[in-house]
Design a protein around this motif. Structure first.
Motif: not given
Length: 689
Positions: A65-88
């Motif tokens: 949750i601490a990441e939310f305060a920055t407004g920035h999610f370091a790579d890989p962000d959630f969508i990048t990672l999750f999409d890679a799993i789903e489309n693997g």
């Protein structure tokens, strides 16, 4: 990176195990570890399917949750990672134990198959942080469970058990408890043998198609939950996101809508407030000079003095966790009545399916009813819930000092009285502490732990432990009149009285406070709890004391500020208006009208000011403790973050200027606290402390 994951290939199945203690939070480092491990599995020609599991006590427990305060999610962000799993290129199975919450469940929803042990729980609790599941949760869950269930699960944030998740279609099967890896491996080998593909949740349409073109389904859900959702932004955004899952021309468009709503919420004052409260609640048990390894006392047998509403409620907290309670009264009829009320409370819970009859009897069997304090000789902790009088409480503690065994903790449930004066009548002030429960004690989540001048650290640490055991949120307070919650809210009630004498409407005051987010205004609250509870013993002439003299006690008798019909519908009382007018004339109070903004400032800025004084005097360790105390003790709206957080959002210079204006008009009681002025002049907020 490597220390966060392990990869192995067993019988043609790649097994990815993440180990990021304590709860496998999906922070930046964990996401990178998952991605690296998955790349190894994808590149391993021997692996025909992949299992994602976690070491330790739980599956992925959500985002950092601490990441939310920055407004920035370091790579890989959630969508990048999750999409890679789903489309693997290979089928992926999520093997779940412990909890799969928030981002953890969203990761599982991107996997092609899911299994869990029966003890696992799954949920999307983001609504409690003022946000929505922003990595596909609002788009994928409806495709598995349908729209009504998805709306309920996501807007409530409540986790469900694995068996229910299987029934709803979130899981594909249950594993045997204690055999998760073996059962996941067997499942994977079945899939390989059958030539199973990698089905994506995003491609499912059967569960959402029936709701396409039916906006009335969403409108009905809004209307049904209007009261519960009032003031919160996240539930409405969740409804819109789920509707986008149904109505968007394709999955990607729905996902874009989810992302836009997520970002809007993440930057909203409401979400910032709810995230503040999330962290604040977890800080209250951390007392600066009481380290985690402080020795504690073994509390196996509890004594409670007083079997009335408060004493009975206090006793239930301990009965609920299996601790025996000696319940003491002075007279047999009062004792019998108190034990009867406890039984009735439990039987009502059983009638609603919240517990079994066997559990009712088990808890009742833990009560030892007794006449006289002598029965408390062997208890480890005794809590008095007697009349709020210094003389009465000192008499009780003098007797306990002679009766209780050495090392027993002697606790007072006082709401306002000086704990040091109570402790002073004993020969063991180091064993005396305040345990201030809020009514009803078996329901309200706050426990104010009052630390006396001589309270031993082991006693304080023990109190913090027992608070956790009974499911309360502890807030540690120093000794002063009213401690934290009651002291901070006293000016609020005083302002309500002052404002009606100056010409403000009872209706307007209650409405402004409801609009701010409280469940009821000050006069509605007084009518509910009973005017005689406060007004009968008033040492000065007030509107409330005058209403009590006329035998108007609120909802329980003859009405109070309001009159009530047979259905408890309220209308402003002509008697109350008459009393207000007479008292205002007697005191010579000038009459005028007020804007809503003026009313809110007069009612709430003094609470902020009192909070600053509480901090100055070191009654509270941190501003966020005050926020938690008022949210949990007085139902301050959680999406405002409590008075100190709200003050920072409002701007301390604005509050100081308003208080100085009140001071010039009405007198010194509005003088801004030195700490408040200091922070405002420095351009800082309470958060800086």
């Amino acid at each position: 990176m490597a220390e966060l994951f392990n990869y192995a290939c067993v019988d043609g199945v790649g097994i990815v195990t993440i180990d990021a203690p304590p709860v496998n939070t999906l922070g930046a480092a964990t996401r990178a570890a998952v991605m690296q491990a998955m790349q190894l599995a994808w590149a391993d020609d021997a692996a025909q399917a992949i299992i994602i599991a976690c070491a330790g006590r739980t599956f992925f427990a959500g985002a950092d949750i601490a990441e939310f305060a920055t407004g920035h999610f370091a790579d890989p962000d959630f969508i990048t990672l999750f999409d890679a799993i789903e489309n693997g290129p290979k089928p992926v199975i999520a093997a779940i134990h412990g909890t799969a919450l928030g981002g953890g469940l969203e990761l599982a929803l991107h996997c092609h198959y899911r299994l869990a042990v029966p003890s696992a729980k799954l949920g999307l609790p983001e609504v409690n942080l003022g946000i929505l599941p922003g990595a596909g949760g609002t788009q994928r869950l409806p495709r598995l469970v349908g729209v009504p269930v998805a709306l309920d699960l996501i807007t409530s944030g409540k986790p469900i058990k694995a068996a229910q998740a299987l029934e709803l279609g979130i899981l594909d099967r249950l594993a045997t408890e204690g055999q998760l890896q073996a059962d996941a491996l067997a499942f994977a080998k079945e899939l390989i043998a059958s030539g199973a593909t990698a089905p994506r949740v995003r491609d499912r349409d059967d569960k959402i198609a029936p709701y396409r073109g039916k906006p009335e389904v969403f409108d009905a859900f809004r209307a049904q939950n209007a009261r519960a959702f009032k003031g919160f932004k996240a539930p409405e955004a969740i409804i819109k996101a789920v509707q986008a899952a149904v109505e968007s021309p394709n999955f990607d468009e729905g996902s874009k809508r989810e992302q836009a709503l997520f970002l809007e919420l993440m930057n909203s004052p409401e979400s910032k407030a709810q995230r503040h409260v999330f962290f604040a609640q977890r800080m209250t048990a951390k007392v600066p000079d009481v380290p985690a390894d402080t020795p504690t006392r073994d509390l196996k047998r509890i004594g409670v003095i007083g079997a009335g509403t408060m004493g009975g409620g206090i006793a239930m907290n301990f009965l609920n966790i299996g601790l025996p309670v000696t319940l003491v009264e002075l007279k047999q009829d009062a004792l019998d009545r108190g034990v009867g009320v406890i039984r009735k409370n439990y039987e009502n819970s059983a009638a609603k399916g919240r517990m079994t009859e066997a559990q009712v009897e088990q808890r009742m069997g833990l009560i030892t009813p007794a006449i006289g304090l002598e029965a408390l000789a062997d208890v480890d902790l005794v809590i008095e819930a007697v009349f709020e009088s210094m003389a009465v409480k000192q008499d009780v503690f003098t007797k306990l000092d002679a009766i209780c065994k050495p090392g027993a903790i002697l606790a007072s449930n006082t709401s306002f009285l000086d704990l040091n004066e109570i402790a002073a009548v004993t020969k063991r002030p180091q064993d005396v502490i305040g345990l201030h429960f809020f009514s009803p004690a078996n329901v309200m989540p706050l426990l104010e732990i009052v630390r006396g001048a001589k309270t031993d650290k082991s006693v304080l640490a023990s109190a913090l432990n027992i608070a956790k055991a009974i499911g309360k949120t502890p807030v540690v307070a120093g000794v002063c009149h009213g401690f934290i919650a009651n002291r901070a809210m006293e000016p609020y009630m005083a302002e309500a009285e002052a404002l009606v004498l100056e010409g403000a409407s009872v209706l307007d005051i209650d409405r402004v406070i409801r609009d701010y987010g409280f469940a009821m205004g000050p006069f509605q609250m007084l009518d509910l709890i009973g005017l005689d509870v406060i007004g009968r013993d008033s040492t000065r002439k007030t509107v409330m004391s005058e209403l009590v003299k006329r035998d108007r006690l609120g909802q329980k008798k003859n009405g109070g500020y309001y009159d009530y019909d047979a259905e408890r519908k309220a209308t402003l009382s002509p008697v109350a208006l008459e009393v207000i007018a007479e008292l205002a004339a007697e005191k010579g109070v000038a009459q005028r009208s007020f804007s809503d903004e003026e009313l809110l400032g007069r009612l709430l800025y003094p609470v902020v000011n009192e909070g600053a004084k509480i901090l100055e005097e070191k009654i509270a360790s941190r501003p966020s403790d005050i926020d938690v105390a008022l949210i949990m003790g007085y139902n301050w709206p959680v999406y405002r973050g409590g008075p100190m957080f709200w003050a920072d959002l409002t701007g301390l210079p604005k509050i100081v200027a308003a208080l100085r204006g009140f001071e010039a008009t009405y007198g010194a009681r509005y003088a801004p606290a030195a700490l408040l002025v200091q922070l405002a002049d420095a351009g800082k907020g309470f958060g800086s402390l």
